[in-house]
Design a protein around this motif. Structure first.
Motif, PDB file in Angstrom:
ATOM      1  N   LEU A 131      -8.247  -5.948  -6.047  1.00  0.00           N
ATOM      2  CA  LEU A 131      -7.844  -4.715  -5.361  1.00  0.00           C
ATOM      3  C   LEU A 131      -7.551  -4.971  -3.887  1.00  0.00           C
ATOM      4  O   LEU A 131      -6.596  -4.428  -3.335  1.00  0.00           O
ATOM      5  N   ASP A 132      -8.378  -5.772  -3.253  1.00  0.00           N
ATOM      6  CA  ASP A 132      -8.146  -6.065  -1.836  1.00  0.00           C
ATOM      7  C   ASP A 132      -6.863  -6.862  -1.639  1.00  0.00           C
ATOM      8  O   ASP A 132      -6.111  -6.616  -0.696  1.00  0.00           O
ATOM      9  N   ASP A 133      -6.582  -7.797  -2.548  1.00  0.00           N
ATOM     10  CA  ASP A 133      -5.351  -8.574  -2.446  1.00  0.00           C
ATOM     11  C   ASP A 133      -4.133  -7.651  -2.519  1.00  0.00           C
ATOM     12  O   ASP A 133      -3.203  -7.761  -1.714  1.00  0.00           O
ATOM     13  N   ALA A 134      -4.142  -6.749  -3.484  1.00  0.00           N
ATOM     14  CA  ALA A 134      -3.027  -5.805  -3.641  1.00  0.00           C
ATOM     15  C   ALA A 134      -2.904  -4.897  -2.419  1.00  0.00           C
ATOM     16  O   ALA A 134      -1.792  -4.606  -1.966  1.00  0.00           O
ATOM     17  N   ALA A 135      -4.036  -4.472  -1.867  1.00  0.00           N
ATOM     18  CA  ALA A 135      -4.006  -3.602  -0.686  1.00  0.00           C
ATOM     19  C   ALA A 135      -3.434  -4.336   0.524  1.00  0.00           C
ATOM     20  O   ALA A 135      -2.667  -3.757   1.304  1.00  0.00           O
ATOM     21  N   VAL A 136      -3.781  -5.607   0.685  1.00  0.00           N
ATOM     22  CA  VAL A 136      -3.254  -6.391   1.806  1.00  0.00           C
ATOM     23  C   VAL A 136      -1.747  -6.597   1.640  1.00  0.00           C
ATOM     24  O   VAL A 136      -0.985  -6.463   2.605  1.00  0.00           O
ATOM     25  N   ILE A 137      -1.295  -6.865   0.420  1.00  0.00           N
ATOM     26  CA  ILE A 137       0.148  -7.027   0.181  1.00  0.00           C
ATOM     27  C   ILE A 137       0.868  -5.708   0.416  1.00  0.00           C
ATOM     28  O   ILE A 137       1.949  -5.674   1.008  1.00  0.00           O
ATOM     29  N   ALA A 138       0.288  -4.600  -0.023  1.00  0.00           N
ATOM     30  CA  ALA A 138       0.899  -3.288   0.212  1.00  0.00           C
ATOM     31  C   ALA A 138       1.024  -3.018   1.713  1.00  0.00           C
ATOM     32  O   ALA A 138       2.064  -2.535   2.186  1.00  0.00           O
ATOM     33  N   GLU A 153      -6.926   1.489   3.227  1.00  0.00           N
ATOM     34  CA  GLU A 153      -5.731   1.030   3.919  1.00  0.00           C
ATOM     35  C   GLU A 153      -6.105   0.427   5.281  1.00  0.00           C
ATOM     36  O   GLU A 153      -5.521  -0.556   5.714  1.00  0.00           O
ATOM     37  N   GLU A 154      -7.122   1.013   5.921  1.00  0.00           N
ATOM     38  CA  GLU A 154      -7.567   0.495   7.212  1.00  0.00           C
ATOM     39  C   GLU A 154      -8.130  -0.920   7.081  1.00  0.00           C
ATOM     40  O   GLU A 154      -7.866  -1.784   7.914  1.00  0.00           O
ATOM     41  N   LYS A 155      -8.915  -1.156   6.018  1.00  0.00           N
ATOM     42  CA  LYS A 155      -9.458  -2.506   5.802  1.00  0.00           C
ATOM     43  C   LYS A 155      -8.338  -3.490   5.514  1.00  0.00           C
ATOM     44  O   LYS A 155      -8.359  -4.629   5.980  1.00  0.00           O
ATOM     45  N   ALA A 156      -7.357  -3.050   4.732  1.00  0.00           N
ATOM     46  CA  ALA A 156      -6.224  -3.919   4.406  1.00  0.00           C
ATOM     47  C   ALA A 156      -5.455  -4.289   5.672  1.00  0.00           C
ATOM     48  O   ALA A 156      -5.097  -5.452   5.883  1.00  0.00           O
TER      49      ALA A 156
END
Length: 131
Positions: free
Chosen positions: A102-109, A6-9
């Motif tokens: 996964l990173d795309d979804a985490a950034v959108i979240a 979450e921190e990276k996102a």
């Protein structure tokens, strides 16, 4: 499988927010079909399709001057996050099977969490406009 934290996102969201501009917004608005296809066809992003539709609509309405009750910081966050999703080369390149999105979804979240109040206000405004 590596977890995208979450921190990276949030860090990517802030970076995209800082680098976003009115010119990039104009370009992004022309890429709606590509983004929509990605949200519909990528398993990790499908759960955010409804949010994407409303976020993109918010951008369009803000750009066209129909809805201005949102600060530039929110607009730049949405735009930066959507450009991140659109880019095939990001922290986890999209071509890597299974984990590429996964990173795309985490950034959108992270984005949805960050703009939840503004997005709810926009949805209420839009609903009232349609009546």
């Amino acid at each position: 499988m590596a977890k995208f934290s979450e921190e990276k996102a949030e860090k990517e969201l802030k970076k995209g927010q800082k680098n976003f501009s009115a010119e990039k917004l104009k370009d992004l608005l022309q890429k709606e079909d590509s983004l929509f296809a990605k949200f519909l066809n990528v398993t990790n992003l499908k759960e955010y399709t409804d949010d994407f539709i409303d976020l993109f609509s918010l951008l369009r309405d803000w750009y066209q001057g129909r809805y201005k009750d949102v600060p530039w910081l929110v607009i730049s966050s949405i735009g930066g996050a959507l450009l991140y999703v659109l880019s095939p080369i990001d922290l986890i390149p999209d071509f890597i099977p299974v984990i590429g999105y996964l990173d795309d979804a985490a950034v959108i979240a992270a984005l949805v969490k960050y703009v939840r109040v503004d997005l709810a206000d926009y949805r209420n405004w839009k609903e009232a406009e349609e009546v």
